[in-house]
Design an enzyme around this catalytic site. Structure first.
Site, short mmCIF file in Angstrom:
data_model
loop_
_atom_site.label_atom_id
_atom_site.label_comp_id
_atom_site.label_asym_id
_atom_site.label_seq_id
_atom_site.Cartn_x
_atom_site.Cartn_y
_atom_site.Cartn_z
N LYS A 148 60.94 5.40 -27.43
CA LYS A 148 62.20 5.66 -27.07
C LYS A 148 62.82 5.05 -25.79
O LYS A 148 62.78 3.88 -25.48
CB LYS A 148 62.81 7.22 -27.19
N PHE B 29 57.61 17.19 -34.82
CA PHE B 29 58.12 15.91 -35.52
C PHE B 29 57.41 14.85 -34.66
O PHE B 29 57.50 14.64 -33.47
CB PHE B 29 59.62 15.57 -35.41
N ASP C 192 52.82 14.42 -27.56
CA ASP C 192 53.82 13.59 -27.98
C ASP C 192 55.02 13.56 -27.13
O ASP C 192 55.74 14.34 -27.10
CB ASP C 192 54.06 13.83 -29.40
O1 PSZ Z 1 64.97 11.29 -38.42
C1 PSZ Z 1 64.27 10.50 -37.73
O2 PSZ Z 1 63.61 9.66 -38.24
C2 PSZ Z 1 64.03 10.81 -36.24
S1 PSZ Z 1 65.06 12.24 -35.49
C3 PSZ Z 1 64.24 12.17 -34.22
C4 PSZ Z 1 63.64 10.98 -34.03
C5 PSZ Z 1 63.16 10.41 -35.48
N1 PSZ Z 1 62.43 10.97 -33.03
C6 PSZ Z 1 61.36 10.10 -33.07
C7 PSZ Z 1 60.17 10.80 -32.69
C8 PSZ Z 1 59.90 11.83 -32.08
O3 PSZ Z 1 61.05 12.29 -31.49
C9 PSZ Z 1 58.92 12.41 -31.47
C10 PSZ Z 1 58.72 13.66 -30.46
N2 PSZ Z 1 57.73 11.95 -32.08
C11 PSZ Z 1 57.68 10.73 -32.72
C12 PSZ Z 1 58.91 10.06 -33.10
C13 PSZ Z 1 59.07 8.91 -33.89
O4 PSZ Z 1 59.32 7.80 -33.32
P1 PSZ Z 1 59.88 6.63 -34.05
O5 PSZ Z 1 61.41 7.11 -34.67
O6 PSZ Z 1 60.22 5.66 -33.03
O7 PSZ Z 1 59.07 6.24 -35.13
#
Ligand code: PSZ
Length: 500
Positions: free
Chosen positions: A357, A217, A326
């Site tokens: 985060k 992800f 990441d």
């Molecule tokens: O459902 C969602 O949009 C979720 S559930 C967990 C996340 C997002 N995590 C964000 C995330 C991450 O865990 C990793 C490893 N890489 C990138 C992201 C994206 O970060 P945001 O959400 O800030 O764009």
């Protein structure tokens, strides 16, 4: 440490609890010490079911203009403190999820409220500068005191961004720009490249690819989404890039009983990575970079050995592909090191490390080679948020002065041992307990039982989150101490005992 305002609030909010108290739980773990620290509570305190009536009525209101299906409950951020999240119905819950791993030092930490209360910071909070063009005078100092002070070995540069997706999206772009400059032998494009770039055609928009892993992800923006391979709901109906996807090892637990099988599984995945790089190179669609999470979080808390990552780094190097780690979810200290990839013992550092985060600002560290050669190649209006750098600098100071990485190791040990004990006690329900530091997870019998368990725990005063198909992930703040781990385990045990 606490400013006056917070001290008064602490006194008023340590009101008697009419619901369950910490001492009401059966102990499976060492007794949770009833220490009330300044700025924290002594345990959960439940007054209604969650969501309670006020949350439900707010949902009805919001529903008129927004999709509220994913709203769990509404929060009272004034009353929340330390490891405890308070909702609008007055329920106080031990937060072992922290907004998907995003609250580094708990709620309303005095060090952060102090930044807000300092009148000399007012102008920065009122005005959000376009950081690329008009940064405030304090910007370089805060970057050096904060982000750069925790830069992993080998990284001399950093780019701030708004969120995790934004960080990865721009890291990907930097990789492609770097790769094309390498291929051309110059950063000077041809007129044909310039012309075609504007109309989405080759050679200006080259047919380069990025290799990612099943179960990974990396965000939801279009580029990131092409490398995200978790749930259909996150991807369905959205056009995407056809880029290579490698298998991520599926390890068997307990690890010490499956050493040989797991080593074979990792070798299989690495072989596939190399195969893909070679095949896609031959197709004229070279793999410019590899992106991977140190622990696949959203995808189900999937781990691989440190040796796997060292070898993967070697493969990237051998084929001239950039290696992007990441650390959006794993970074910031919850594995007991500031960056999870620091556990690997890499001789040659990664090329880029992205974060967000718990780091409060999004962004990525990068090596000199990845510096964009011209202005406005990596750019947007805000390029991050300086106020988040201000908070982050304080967060990093707190991590150091309160020795939080050591605390994480201690509470993580209690967590993981507790999870081992619980899976031994409930073998028909729990399995595959795993983790580093407090970055732990356990699998539940099936998805429905997992979801039920999360709701049961919440009504007993513990906030948890799921990941993958049937896992629960534990993502407490760095101020989650051993006593919180014991308290969590006791309540979790009670919730499991209620499952059919
Ligand atoms: O459902 C969602 O949009 C979720 S559930 C967990 C996340 C997002 N995590 C964000 C995330 C991450 O865990 C990793 C490893 N890489 C990138 C992201 C994206 O970060 P945001 O959400 O800030 O764009």
């Amino acid at each position: 440490m606490a400013c006056g305002l917070l001290s008064r609030r602490v006194a008023s909010s340590l009101r008697p609890c009419l619901g369950l108290t910490a001492t009401g739980y059966r102990q499976v773990s060492q007794t949770a010490a009833n220490i009330v620290e300044e700025a924290e509570f002594d345990g959960p305190c439940m007054k209604t079911e969650v969501p309670g009536p006020i949350s439900r009525s707010l949902s009805k209101q919001l529903e008129k203009v927004q999709n509220v299906i994913q709203v769990n409950f509404f929060c009272d951020y004034e009353e929340s403190r330390g490891n405890y999240l308070v909702d609008v119905d007055g329920n106080r819950m031990l937060d072992v999820y922290t907004q998907i791993a995003s609250i580094p030092i708990g709620y309303n930490h005095p060090a952060l409220t102090k930044v807000m209360a300092d009148p000399s910071n007012l102008g920065t909070f009122v005005n959000r500068p376009a950081l690329g063009m008009l940064p405030p005078g304090k910007f370089p100092e805060k970057l050096f005191d904060g982000l750069m002070s925790v830069a992993p070995k080998g990284f001399s540069r950093v780019q701030t961004m708004a969120c995790g997706s934004c960080a990865n999206e721009n890291a990907y772009k930097s990789i492609f720009i770097w790769y094309r400059n390498k291929q051309r032998g110059t950063s000077q494009p041809t007129p044909e490249e310039e012309r075609t770039s504007v109309i989405n055609q080759v050679p200006g928009c080259p047919d380069l690819t990025l290799l990612s892993f099943m179960g990974g992800f990396h965000g939801r923006t279009l580029g990131c989404l092409a490398t995200t391979h978790t749930k259909a709901i996150q991807k369905l109906d959205v056009p995407s890039f056809d880029w290579p996807i490698a298998p991520y090892p599926k390890l068997k637990y307990p690890l010490d009983q499956f050493e040989r099988e797991n080593a074979q599984e990792e070798a299989r995945c690495l072989e596939e990575v190399e195969d893909l790089i070679e095949k896609w190179g031959k197709k004229g669609r070279p793999v410019a970079g590899i992106v991977i999470e140190p622990i696949q979080a959203e995808g189900g808390d999937n781990h691989a050995s440190f040796d796997f990552f060292r070898k993967l780094r070697g493969i990237a190097k051998k084929h001239g592909s950039a290696f992007l780690v990441d650390e959006v979810q794993t970074g910031g200290g919850s594995t007991g090191k500031f960056w999870a990839h620091q556990h690997w013992g890499l001789d040659d550092p990664a090329d880029m490390v992205s974060f967000s985060k718990k780091m409060l600002t999004g962004g990525y560290f990068y090596k000199d080679d990845f510096q964009a050669d011209k202005p406005f190649r990596i750019f947007n209006t805000w390029l991050g948020d300086h106020t988040k750098n201000m908070f982050l600098t304080e967060v990093i100071k707190v991590i150091r002065t309160e020795n939080l990485l050591e605390e994480v190791k201690k509470s993580g040990k209690v967590m993981l041992q507790g999870l081992y004990d619980l899976q031994a006690k409930y073998p028909h329900l729990l399995s595959r307990a795993r983790g580093i530091g407090t970055f732990c997870a356990v699998d539940v019998r099936d998805e429905a039982t997992r979801n039920d368990l999360i709701l049961k725990a919440r009504n007993k005063g513990v906030v948890l989150g799921g990941c993958g198909n049937q896992s629960i992930r534990f993502r407490p703040a760095l101020v989650f101490k051993e006593r919180h781990a014991h308290l969590f385990l006791d309540i979790f045990n009670d919730a499991i005992a209620e499952l059919k």
